[in-house]
Design a protein around this motif. Structure first.
Motif, PDB file in Angstrom:
ATOM      1  N   VAL A  79       0.838  -1.204   0.000  1.00  0.00           N
ATOM      2  CA  VAL A  79       0.000   0.000   0.000  1.00  0.00           C
ATOM      3  C   VAL A  79       0.872   1.252   0.000  1.00  0.00           C
ATOM      4  O   VAL A  79       0.633   2.199  -0.762  1.00  0.00           O
ATOM      5  CB  VAL A  79      -0.968  -0.010   1.207  1.00  0.00           C
ATOM      6  CG1 VAL A  79      -1.649   1.336   1.381  1.00  0.00           C
ATOM      7  CG2 VAL A  79      -1.992  -1.120   1.055  1.00  0.00           C
ATOM      8  N   ALA A  80       1.908   1.264   0.841  1.00  0.00           N
ATOM      9  CA  ALA A  80       2.784   2.435   0.930  1.00  0.00           C
ATOM     10  C   ALA A  80       3.536   2.675  -0.380  1.00  0.00           C
ATOM     11  O   ALA A  80       3.620   3.816  -0.860  1.00  0.00           O
ATOM     12  CB  ALA A  80       3.776   2.254   2.079  1.00  0.00           C
ATOM     13  N   VAL A  81       4.072   1.617  -0.973  1.00  0.00           N
ATOM     14  CA  VAL A  81       4.826   1.757  -2.217  1.00  0.00           C
ATOM     15  C   VAL A  81       3.907   2.208  -3.348  1.00  0.00           C
ATOM     16  O   VAL A  81       4.234   3.123  -4.106  1.00  0.00           O
ATOM     17  CB  VAL A  81       5.546   0.434  -2.571  1.00  0.00           C
ATOM     18  CG1 VAL A  81       6.076   0.452  -3.992  1.00  0.00           C
ATOM     19  CG2 VAL A  81       6.675   0.171  -1.586  1.00  0.00           C
ATOM     20  N   ARG A  82       2.744   1.588  -3.444  1.00  0.00           N
ATOM     21  CA  ARG A  82       1.805   1.953  -4.519  1.00  0.00           C
ATOM     22  C   ARG A  82       1.398   3.421  -4.392  1.00  0.00           C
ATOM     23  O   ARG A  82       1.328   4.145  -5.387  1.00  0.00           O
ATOM     24  CB  ARG A  82       0.572   1.070  -4.476  1.00  0.00           C
ATOM     25  CG  ARG A  82      -0.457   1.511  -5.530  1.00  0.00           C
ATOM     26  CD  ARG A  82      -1.501   0.503  -5.716  1.00  0.00           C
ATOM     27  NE  ARG A  82      -0.923  -0.534  -6.562  1.00  0.00           N
ATOM     28  CZ  ARG A  82      -1.610  -1.471  -7.153  1.00  0.00           C
ATOM     29  NH1 ARG A  82      -2.896  -1.538  -6.980  1.00  0.00           N
ATOM     30  NH2 ARG A  82      -1.030  -2.359  -7.911  1.00  0.00           N
ATOM     31  N   ARG A  83       1.126   3.872  -3.160  1.00  0.00           N
ATOM     32  CA  ARG A  83       0.710   5.266  -2.955  1.00  0.00           C
ATOM     33  C   ARG A  83       1.834   6.219  -3.347  1.00  0.00           C
ATOM     34  O   ARG A  83       1.610   7.217  -4.026  1.00  0.00           O
ATOM     35  CB  ARG A  83       0.312   5.482  -1.500  1.00  0.00           C
ATOM     36  CG  ARG A  83      -0.195   6.892  -1.224  1.00  0.00           C
ATOM     37  CD  ARG A  83      -0.630   7.085   0.215  1.00  0.00           C
ATOM     38  NE  ARG A  83       0.326   6.641   1.201  1.00  0.00           N
ATOM     39  CZ  ARG A  83       1.377   7.361   1.623  1.00  0.00           C
ATOM     40  NH1 ARG A  83       1.599   8.560   1.108  1.00  0.00           N
ATOM     41  NH2 ARG A  83       2.192   6.885   2.533  1.00  0.00           N
ATOM     42  N   ARG A  84       3.069   5.904  -2.923  1.00  0.00           N
ATOM     43  CA  ARG A  84       4.197   6.789  -3.231  1.00  0.00           C
ATOM     44  C   ARG A  84       4.484   6.845  -4.729  1.00  0.00           C
ATOM     45  O   ARG A  84       4.789   7.896  -5.269  1.00  0.00           O
ATOM     46  CB  ARG A  84       5.449   6.332  -2.484  1.00  0.00           C
ATOM     47  CG  ARG A  84       5.399   6.561  -0.991  1.00  0.00           C
ATOM     48  CD  ARG A  84       5.465   8.062  -0.680  1.00  0.00           C
ATOM     49  NE  ARG A  84       5.623   8.300   0.730  1.00  0.00           N
ATOM     50  CZ  ARG A  84       6.769   8.616   1.308  1.00  0.00           C
ATOM     51  NH1 ARG A  84       7.878   8.722   0.594  1.00  0.00           N
ATOM     52  NH2 ARG A  84       6.814   8.829   2.604  1.00  0.00           N
ATOM     53  N   ALA A 105      11.773  -3.909  -1.511  1.00  0.00           N
ATOM     54  CA  ALA A 105      10.386  -4.331  -1.297  1.00  0.00           C
ATOM     55  C   ALA A 105       9.965  -5.345  -2.352  1.00  0.00           C
ATOM     56  O   ALA A 105       9.223  -6.288  -2.056  1.00  0.00           O
ATOM     57  CB  ALA A 105       9.453  -3.113  -1.322  1.00  0.00           C
ATOM     58  N   ALA A 106      10.451  -5.179  -3.579  1.00  0.00           N
ATOM     59  CA  ALA A 106      10.148  -6.161  -4.632  1.00  0.00           C
ATOM     60  C   ALA A 106      10.753  -7.517  -4.283  1.00  0.00           C
ATOM     61  O   ALA A 106      10.115  -8.556  -4.486  1.00  0.00           O
ATOM     62  CB  ALA A 106      10.675  -5.668  -5.975  1.00  0.00           C
ATOM     63  N   VAL A 107      11.954  -7.511  -3.735  1.00  0.00           N
ATOM     64  CA  VAL A 107      12.591  -8.767  -3.318  1.00  0.00           C
ATOM     65  C   VAL A 107      11.816  -9.378  -2.150  1.00  0.00           C
ATOM     66  O   VAL A 107      11.612 -10.597  -2.103  1.00  0.00           O
ATOM     67  CB  VAL A 107      14.072  -8.533  -2.947  1.00  0.00           C
ATOM     68  CG1 VAL A 107      14.688  -9.773  -2.339  1.00  0.00           C
ATOM     69  CG2 VAL A 107      14.857  -8.105  -4.182  1.00  0.00           C
ATOM     70  N   GLU A 165       5.083  -7.386  -4.969  1.00  0.00           N
ATOM     71  CA  GLU A 165       6.028  -7.444  -6.077  1.00  0.00           C
ATOM     72  C   GLU A 165       5.523  -6.638  -7.277  1.00  0.00           C
ATOM     73  O   GLU A 165       6.272  -5.912  -7.914  1.00  0.00           O
ATOM     74  CB  GLU A 165       6.259  -8.895  -6.468  1.00  0.00           C
ATOM     75  CG  GLU A 165       7.347  -9.096  -7.473  1.00  0.00           C
ATOM     76  CD  GLU A 165       7.576 -10.551  -7.809  1.00  0.00           C
ATOM     77  OE1 GLU A 165       8.524 -10.810  -8.558  1.00  0.00           O
ATOM     78  OE2 GLU A 165       6.807 -11.419  -7.360  1.00  0.00           O
ATOM     79  N   ARG A 166       4.245  -6.738  -7.559  1.00  0.00           N
ATOM     80  CA  ARG A 166       3.682  -6.018  -8.700  1.00  0.00           C
ATOM     81  C   ARG A 166       3.507  -4.525  -8.418  1.00  0.00           C
ATOM     82  O   ARG A 166       3.494  -3.719  -9.344  1.00  0.00           O
ATOM     83  CB  ARG A 166       2.371  -6.652  -9.147  1.00  0.00           C
ATOM     84  CG  ARG A 166       2.640  -7.814 -10.099  1.00  0.00           C
ATOM     85  CD  ARG A 166       1.904  -9.048  -9.757  1.00  0.00           C
ATOM     86  NE  ARG A 166       2.107 -10.112 -10.731  1.00  0.00           N
ATOM     87  CZ  ARG A 166       3.000 -11.076 -10.595  1.00  0.00           C
ATOM     88  NH1 ARG A 166       3.816 -11.080  -9.552  1.00  0.00           N
ATOM     89  NH2 ARG A 166       3.105 -12.046 -11.479  1.00  0.00           N
ATOM     90  N   CYS A 167       3.388  -4.148  -7.158  1.00  0.00           N
ATOM     91  CA  CYS A 167       3.302  -2.722  -6.816  1.00  0.00           C
ATOM     92  C   CYS A 167       4.636  -2.012  -7.026  1.00  0.00           C
ATOM     93  O   CYS A 167       4.675  -0.788  -7.126  1.00  0.00           O
ATOM     94  CB  CYS A 167       2.875  -2.556  -5.356  1.00  0.00           C
ATOM     95  SG  CYS A 167       1.132  -2.843  -5.075  1.00  0.00           S
ATOM     96  N   CYS A 168       5.720  -2.761  -7.074  1.00  0.00           N
ATOM     97  CA  CYS A 168       7.045  -2.166  -7.203  1.00  0.00           C
ATOM     98  C   CYS A 168       7.468  -1.944  -8.640  1.00  0.00           C
ATOM     99  O   CYS A 168       8.587  -1.511  -8.897  1.00  0.00           O
ATOM    100  CB  CYS A 168       8.073  -3.051  -6.491  1.00  0.00           C
ATOM    101  SG  CYS A 168       7.825  -3.138  -4.715  1.00  0.00           S
TER     102      CYS A 168
END
Length: 187
Positions: A79-84, A105-107, A165-168
């Motif tokens: 959620v945090a990565v997708r928002r940023r 985060a992807a790893v 993984e897909r959010c990254c």
């Protein structure tokens, strides 16, 4: 941990006519591979339970606590990565999310997806065995709740890992002039 794109020439990192060199990157985990691994693990543990169930440690609900923690961490990170990324707040400034953090985060997402598939698949095999033996075996009756909860936790970890993984992924519009993508890319 990264994979290198191969071209028509068969050399790692080559520049054949088939598409160009994108450099090292982290390939997305195929969901079909996760499902295959989970099914394989379920089969192995299910067969092992037929022969060695008396030697298995008890399946308790508390065994799933670490899996639930991984699922929650992966979900919140996604959620945090997708928002940023959506807000354009990725960069090297202190107020921005670091591309290195996104790559890590992807790893983490990849690791969680494999952990969830393997552990969830193993508990699925055990769950099938204890549900078959539930009417006639007291140990199976005691292990059924733990096996079910651990299976659910494994599935949640795998799903959260795939989503993370897909959010990254870097959005398609962030390509350099030479066609290479910038930032943390999971492809």
């Amino acid at each position: 941990m990264g994979t290198v794109n191969t071209s028509d020439t068969g050399r790692a990192g080559g520049t054949g006519d088939g598409g160009g060199d994108r450099g090292p990157g982290l390939a997305l985990t195929p969901v079909s591979a996760l499902l295959t691994a989970a099914a394989g693990m379920a089969l192995v543990i299910g067969v092992a339970a037929v022969f060695f169930y008396g030697d298995f440690p008890p399946a308790r609900v508390r065994n799933s606590v670490a899996l639930w923690v991984f699922a929650v961490v992966a979900a919140f990170t996604a959620v945090a990565v997708r928002r940023r990324i959506a807000d354009g707040e990725v960069g090297l400034d202190r107020s921005q999310m670091s591309p290195v953090f996104i790559a890590r985060a992807a790893v983490l997402g990849k690791a969680c997806s494999w952990l969830g598939a393997l552990v969830g698949g193993g508990y699925l095999g055990l769950t099938v065995y204890v549900l078959i033996r539930y009417p006639s075996l007291l140990a199976a009756q005691e292990d059924a709740p733990g096996a079910l909860v651990c299976t659910a936790a494994g599935v949640c970890v795998a799903v959260a890992g795939v989503v993370l993984e897909r959010c990254c992924l870097v959005p398609p519009g962030d390509a350099d002039p030479d066609g290479r993508r910038s930032g943390a890319q999971a492809m």
